[in-house]
Design a protein around this motif. Structure first.
Motif, short mmCIF file in Angstrom:
data_model
loop_
_atom_site.label_atom_id
_atom_site.label_comp_id
_atom_site.label_asym_id
_atom_site.label_seq_id
_atom_site.Cartn_x
_atom_site.Cartn_y
_atom_site.Cartn_z
N MET A 75 -2.23 1.92 0.02
CA MET A 75 -1.38 1.25 1.00
C MET A 75 -2.18 0.32 1.90
O MET A 75 -1.66 -0.70 2.38
N MET A 76 -3.45 0.64 2.13
CA MET A 76 -4.29 -0.25 2.95
C MET A 76 -4.42 -1.63 2.31
O MET A 76 -4.60 -2.63 3.00
N GLY A 77 -4.33 -1.68 0.97
CA GLY A 77 -4.39 -2.97 0.30
C GLY A 77 -3.16 -3.82 0.52
O GLY A 77 -3.19 -5.04 0.27
N ALA A 78 -2.08 -3.22 0.97
CA ALA A 78 -0.82 -3.94 1.15
C ALA A 78 -0.48 -4.16 2.63
O ALA A 78 0.67 -4.42 2.97
N TYR A 79 -1.51 -4.09 3.49
CA TYR A 79 -1.20 -4.11 4.93
C TYR A 79 -0.61 -5.44 5.39
O TYR A 79 0.05 -5.51 6.42
N ASN A 80 -0.80 -6.52 4.61
CA ASN A 80 -0.23 -7.82 4.99
C ASN A 80 1.21 -7.99 4.51
O ASN A 80 1.85 -8.97 4.86
N ASN A 81 1.68 -7.08 3.69
CA ASN A 81 3.00 -7.23 3.08
C ASN A 81 4.02 -6.38 3.83
O ASN A 81 3.91 -5.15 3.86
N ARG A 82 5.01 -7.02 4.40
CA ARG A 82 6.03 -6.30 5.17
C ARG A 82 7.29 -6.03 4.32
O ARG A 82 8.27 -5.49 4.82
N LYS B 263 8.93 -3.85 2.03
CA LYS B 263 8.75 -2.47 1.56
C LYS B 263 9.10 -2.33 0.08
O LYS B 263 8.40 -1.62 -0.67
N ALA B 264 10.17 -2.99 -0.35
CA ALA B 264 10.58 -2.88 -1.75
C ALA B 264 9.51 -3.45 -2.67
O ALA B 264 9.20 -2.87 -3.73
N GLU B 265 8.92 -4.57 -2.28
CA GLU B 265 7.88 -5.19 -3.10
C GLU B 265 6.63 -4.31 -3.12
O GLU B 265 6.00 -4.15 -4.18
N ASN C 277 6.50 -1.07 -2.85
CA ASN C 277 6.77 0.06 -3.73
C ASN C 277 6.70 -0.34 -5.20
O ASN C 277 6.21 0.42 -6.04
N GLN C 278 7.16 -1.55 -5.49
CA GLN C 278 7.12 -2.06 -6.87
C GLN C 278 5.67 -2.23 -7.34
O GLN C 278 5.31 -1.83 -8.45
N VAL C 279 4.84 -2.82 -6.46
CA VAL C 279 3.44 -3.02 -6.81
C VAL C 279 2.72 -1.67 -6.91
O VAL C 279 1.89 -1.46 -7.80
N MET C 280 3.06 -0.73 -6.03
CA MET C 280 2.47 0.61 -6.09
C MET C 280 2.77 1.26 -7.44
O MET C 280 1.87 1.85 -8.07
N ASP C 281 4.00 1.15 -7.91
CA ASP C 281 4.37 1.71 -9.21
C ASP C 281 3.54 1.07 -10.33
O ASP C 281 3.09 1.75 -11.25
N MET C 282 3.33 -0.24 -10.24
CA MET C 282 2.55 -0.95 -11.24
C MET C 282 1.11 -0.46 -11.26
O MET C 282 0.52 -0.22 -12.32
#
Length: 242
Positions: free
Chosen positions: A98-105, A107-109, A111-116
């Motif tokens: 999640m630290m890698g996504a700190y610039n992305n607000r 949430k749905a995106e 979660n999608q990238v996390m699944d990938m």
């Protein structure tokens, strides 16, 4: 994708980079080789905005970035996987990602990238609640790559991804690098493992004492007898004097 022109870096009284120029084309793997102290990590730290350039230009997708702070460079899609992995030891695998996504607000995106990412690295999916510091070296390397992928990079800088890993794990890491490139991400690979790096590189540069001394396709450098000679112990400066 990335264009470096006559880059000079000074720090602690050392002239670390002495006019480095190189180019990274989109959707390619480009590798920068060199011995310890050649200036490889200084090069990528300057690109990422971690150390200031004394002079020269760093252009990412045609726009100068050498005057920008590191977090703004990252937001543009230039993402750095650091040497030594640098996981957050006291955070879980999921929290590290999640630290890698700190610039992305969005949430749905996220979660999608996390699944990938978890699909790409099934071992991480099994260990999402485990602390990052308790993972093996190979698992931590996958975690740092996964954390970087959470940022949806356009260009991924990988600094010594094979360092300290067992041969079987190294082979898997390089397979992952090729897979990332096949998905459209450009990769700038910093490596001491010349043999492994050149086998997957579209293009390569050789750095010695802050200067580029040779460049060419990965295949061309892999078969260059001077490369083999230099990496068997003779100094690069001597090896490249005809």
């Amino acid at each position: 994708m990335l264009d470096i022109r006559d880059l000079h870096v000074h720090y602690d009284g050392i002239h670390a980079l002495k006019g480095v120029s190189l180019h990274v084309e989109e959707k390619r793997i480009v590798t920068l080789l060199g011995a310890n102290g050649a200036g490889k990590s200084t090069t990528v730290r300057a690109i990422s905005g971690i150390v200031p350039a004394s002079s020269g230009e760093i252009l990412f997708q045609g726009m100068p970035v050498n005057k920008k702070p590191a977090h703004l460079i990252q937001r543009q899609g230039l993402v750095h996987v650091p040497e030594g992995r640098k996981v957050f030891a006291n955070l879980t695998v999921r929290e590290n990602l999640m630290m890698g996504a700190y610039n992305n607000r969005d949430k749905a995106e996220v979660n999608q990238v996390m699944d990938m990412v978890l699909t790409k690295f099934p071992i991480l999916k099994e260990r999402t609640a485990q602390l990052g510091g308790t993972l093996s070296g190979g698992e931590q390397q996958k975690l740092t790559v996964g954390r970087a992928m959470m940022s949806k990079p356009r260009l991924l800088i990988m600094d010594e991804p094979s360092l300290g890993l067992a041969p079987m794990v190294v082979a898997e890491v390089f397979r992952i690098i090729e897979e990332i490139r096949s998905e459209g991400v450009t990769v700038f690979l910093i490596e001491q493992n010349a043999n492994a790096a050149l086998k997957i590189a579209d293009y390569a540069y050789l750095l010695e004492t802050g200067r580029i001394v040779l460049e060419g396709t990965g295949e061309k450098l892999l078969n260059n007898p001077k490369i083999k000679q230099a990496y068997l112990g003779e100094s690069l400066e001597t090896a490249f004097q005809d």
